[in-house]
Design a protein around this motif. Structure first.
Motif, mmCIF file in Angstrom:
data_model
loop_
_atom_site.group_PDB
_atom_site.id
_atom_site.type_symbol
_atom_site.label_atom_id
_atom_site.label_comp_id
_atom_site.label_asym_id
_atom_site.label_seq_id
_atom_site.Cartn_x
_atom_site.Cartn_y
_atom_site.Cartn_z
ATOM 1 N N GLN A 136 5.259 -2.853 8.642
ATOM 2 C CA GLN A 136 4.413 -3.019 7.466
ATOM 3 C C GLN A 136 4.205 -1.689 6.749
ATOM 4 O O GLN A 136 4.233 -1.633 5.513
ATOM 5 C CB GLN A 136 3.069 -3.609 7.876
ATOM 6 N N GLN A 137 3.995 -0.630 7.537
ATOM 7 C CA GLN A 137 3.832 0.677 6.914
ATOM 8 C C GLN A 137 5.094 1.094 6.171
ATOM 9 O O GLN A 137 5.036 1.614 5.050
ATOM 10 C CB GLN A 137 3.468 1.716 7.975
ATOM 11 N N GLU A 138 6.256 0.848 6.820
ATOM 12 C CA GLU A 138 7.512 1.188 6.148
ATOM 13 C C GLU A 138 7.703 0.357 4.889
ATOM 14 O O GLU A 138 8.140 0.867 3.851
ATOM 15 C CB GLU A 138 8.678 0.980 7.121
ATOM 16 N N ASP A 139 7.375 -0.955 4.994
ATOM 17 C CA ASP A 139 7.490 -1.810 3.811
ATOM 18 C C ASP A 139 6.545 -1.341 2.712
ATOM 19 O O ASP A 139 6.915 -1.299 1.522
ATOM 20 C CB ASP A 139 7.196 -3.261 4.180
ATOM 21 N N GLU A 140 5.298 -1.011 3.125
ATOM 22 C CA GLU A 140 4.338 -0.521 2.134
ATOM 23 C C GLU A 140 4.815 0.788 1.520
ATOM 24 O O GLU A 140 4.704 0.988 0.292
ATOM 25 C CB GLU A 140 2.972 -0.327 2.805
ATOM 26 N N ARG A 141 5.378 1.672 2.377
ATOM 27 C CA ARG A 141 5.898 2.925 1.854
ATOM 28 C C ARG A 141 7.063 2.660 0.894
ATOM 29 O O ARG A 141 7.168 3.289 -0.170
ATOM 30 C CB ARG A 141 6.357 3.803 3.013
ATOM 31 N N ALA A 142 7.942 1.697 1.296
ATOM 32 C CA ALA A 142 9.065 1.374 0.423
ATOM 33 C C ALA A 142 8.579 0.788 -0.902
ATOM 34 O O ALA A 142 9.101 1.119 -1.979
ATOM 35 C CB ALA A 142 10.000 0.386 1.126
ATOM 36 N N ARG A 143 7.542 -0.107 -0.805
ATOM 37 C CA ARG A 143 7.006 -0.670 -2.052
ATOM 38 C C ARG A 143 6.368 0.421 -2.923
ATOM 39 O O ARG A 143 6.553 0.416 -4.154
ATOM 40 C CB ARG A 143 5.965 -1.753 -1.724
ATOM 41 N N GLN A 144 5.643 1.327 -2.259
ATOM 42 C CA GLN A 144 5.050 2.416 -3.035
ATOM 43 C C GLN A 144 6.127 3.273 -3.689
ATOM 44 O O GLN A 144 6.019 3.655 -4.870
ATOM 45 C CB GLN A 144 4.161 3.280 -2.124
ATOM 46 N N GLU A 145 7.176 3.568 -2.909
ATOM 47 C CA GLU A 145 8.266 4.361 -3.481
ATOM 48 C C GLU A 145 8.941 3.607 -4.623
ATOM 49 O O GLU A 145 9.277 4.200 -5.661
ATOM 50 C CB GLU A 145 9.286 4.691 -2.387
ATOM 51 N N GLN A 146 9.125 2.284 -4.407
ATOM 52 C CA GLN A 146 9.740 1.490 -5.472
ATOM 53 C C GLN A 146 8.854 1.469 -6.712
ATOM 54 O O GLN A 146 9.347 1.601 -7.849
ATOM 55 C CB GLN A 146 9.988 0.068 -4.968
ATOM 56 N N LYS A 147 7.524 1.282 -6.473
ATOM 57 C CA LYS A 147 6.621 1.310 -7.614
ATOM 58 C C LYS A 147 6.655 2.661 -8.311
ATOM 59 O O LYS A 147 6.672 2.746 -9.554
ATOM 60 C CB LYS A 147 5.199 1.004 -7.148
ATOM 61 N N GLN A 148 6.663 3.726 -7.489
ATOM 62 C CA GLN A 148 6.731 5.055 -8.085
ATOM 63 C C GLN A 148 8.028 5.255 -8.863
ATOM 64 O O GLN A 148 8.014 5.794 -9.978
ATOM 65 C CB GLN A 148 6.593 6.117 -7.000
ATOM 66 N N ASN A 149 9.133 4.770 -8.243
ATOM 67 C CA ASN A 149 10.408 4.901 -8.954
ATOM 68 C C ASN A 149 10.414 4.074 -10.231
ATOM 69 O O ASN A 149 10.892 4.535 -11.282
ATOM 70 C CB ASN A 149 11.552 4.463 -8.040
ATOM 71 N N GLU A 150 9.850 2.848 -10.132
ATOM 72 C CA GLU A 150 9.799 2.018 -11.333
ATOM 73 C C GLU A 150 8.896 2.650 -12.390
ATOM 74 O O GLU A 150 9.216 2.634 -13.582
ATOM 75 C CB GLU A 150 9.299 0.621 -10.967
ATOM 76 N N ALA A 151 7.757 3.165 -11.885
ATOM 77 C CA ALA A 151 6.855 3.816 -12.842
ATOM 78 C C ALA A 151 7.522 5.038 -13.474
ATOM 79 O O ALA A 151 7.404 5.268 -14.691
ATOM 80 C CB ALA A 151 5.557 4.221 -12.141
#
Length: 459
Positions: A136-151
């Motif tokens: 879950q932490q890795e998924d959350e980190r990946a989502r955060q990174e994806q959001k950051q990349n998208e942003a």
């Protein structure tokens, strides 16, 4: 019972004492033998009384010895029994202690195993929970990174769009500044100086219509007529610059100012065109080419899958046809009568092949049994059951059929046996009517058994 004579040679005979025997009667003192004158006669002795007394003493001693021996035997038996009971109780206590120890050891081992299994389950649960949390932490980190990349991508896109918009507006302004002097010179008249407003109005109209097109794009409304009017104004301004430049100036000035009148609105319209395509989700040429290749590849894969499925269906149909042909050949070879009757039924019912229902009906008509059963199979099954029953009862197989039915007499033969007349064992000759009459059910069963026996003999 005989006893020794009480007197020997005129003296009283003593009873011999064996080992520690003791008589129950008091010892009789022997009288002193007095020398009597021979002239006096001896007193008469009662030999019968002496013998009875001796017998009574002997019997009393024997009874006492018997009672003593019986008492000793009973005491010994009680002692032996007590020792046996004590030893049995000791053995039982030892065995119970051993069983209790084994039970305790098993319970302890089971408790240890259960505790180990519980610890293993807890450890496994903890590992799984830790892995799940880590995932879950890795998924959350990946989502955060994806959001950051998208942003970041959106910010970069917004920045590029804003930059492109600013450059387009600046370029439009520069082109207007370049094109306006020639247009103002074309409309300059010292007597009608207010005509210089016409070029400003023309360029302003083009700018206003362009803004209207931008507003229509933002509001998702039709925008083509705004863009068409803007291009009309741009071409009018370019025509004025080209004509007046050629008349009053040189061709370079005419062409440059005409190009400036068209370039400013053209670059802005190009900006709006890109925004419209992005809003409508129109694919680029590269994306259209990639989509076309993907569609062609999907069509090829679909055609290949369709061809493979057709070949597979053909293979399955051929295999089913071969299996049906082999089954029909096996049935024709193994069950010729049933197969012939099944063909007749199929033709009568309008079927082109022998279906399972037709074969079942043909089997019932010819053999009188369902598919998978026949008289031979039933007999074989009964023989096998008899062997199993004999093995279970530890008896020979031949004795299992000795039981005769209470509803069958000896003159009714069994199946597969020659008829043997074995009248019941009774004196005299057989007379008509001496056999008890059967009940209706027994008479029908006897008729069926006799008919089956005759059929078996004919076979």
């Amino acid at each position: 019972m005989t006893t020794s004579p009480p007197q020997v040679n005129g003296h009283r005979r003593r009873i011999p004492v064996i080992e520690d025997w003791q008589t129950l009667l008091a010892p009789v003192e022997e009288p002193a033998v007095a020398t009597a004158p021979e002239s006096q006669p001896e007193p008469a002795v009662d030999l019968v009384a002496e013998a009875k007394a001796d017998a009574i003493r002997t019997k009393a001693y024997a009874d006492a010895e018997e009672q003593r021996a019986r008492a000793e035997a009973e005491a010994e038996a009680v002692r032996i029994k007590a020792e046996g009971d004590a030893k049995a109780a000791e053995v039982k206590a030892i065995e119970e202690a051993r069983k209790l120890k084994l039970a305790n050891d098993k319970a302890q081992a089971r408790a240890i195993e259960e505790q180990a299994a519980r610890d293993a389950r807890i450890a496994k649960s903890n590992r799984e929970r830790a892995e799940a949390e880590r995932g879950q932490q890795e998924d959350e980190r990946a989502r955060q990174e994806q959001k950051q990349n998208e942003a970041a991508a959106e910010a970069e896109i917004a920045k590029a769009a804003s930059t492109w918009r600013g450059y387009a507006i600046a370029f439009y302004a520069v082109c207007a500044v370049v094109a306006l002097p020639v247009q103002i010179a074309a409309f300059w008249d010292p007597n009608a100086w207010w005509l210089v407003i016409a070029p400003l109005m023309l360029e302003g109209a083009a700018l206003v219509v362009t803004k209207g097109a931008a507003a229509a794009v933002a509001a998702n409304r039709p925008h083509w007529h705004y863009r068409a009017v803007a291009w009309v104004f741009a071409f009018i301004a370019a025509g004025i610059n080209l004509k007046h430049g050629l008349d009053a100036f040189d061709p370079a000035t005419a062409i440059g100012t005409a190009f400036a009148s068209l370039a400013g609105p053209g670059v802005w319209d190009l900006h709006e065109h890109g925004r419209i395509r992005c809003r409508d989700g129109v694919l680029t040429r590269r994306e259209r080419r990639a989509a076309k290749k993907a569609a062609e590849r999907a069509a090829k894969e679909k055609a290949a899958a369709k061809l493979f499925e057709a070949e597979r269906q053909a293979h399955l149909e051929n295999a089913a046809r071969d299996a049906a042909s082999k089954l029909d050949a096996d049935r024709r070879q193994m069950f010729p009568k049933v197969h012939e009757h099944a063909l007749k039924l199929a033709a009568d019912l309008g079927e082109t092949a022998i279906t399972p229902a037709i074969w079942k009906q043909a089997k019932l008509d010819v053999d009188g049994a369902q598919p998978g059963e026949s008289d031979e199979i039933l007999r074989m099954r009964n023989r096998a059951a008899a062997k199993v029953e004999a093995a279970r009862l530890n008896k020979p197989v031949s004795t299992l059929g000795d039981k005769t039915s209470s509803q069958r007499a000896s003159q009714i033969p069994g199946p597969k046996k020659t008829r043997v007349y074995n009248p019941p064992a009774r004196p005299g000759r057989r007379r008509p009517g001496d056999t008890p009459k059967y009940v209706d059910a027994a008479r029908k069963q006897a008729s069926i058994a006799a008919k089956n026996a005759s059929t078996e003999e004919q076979k």
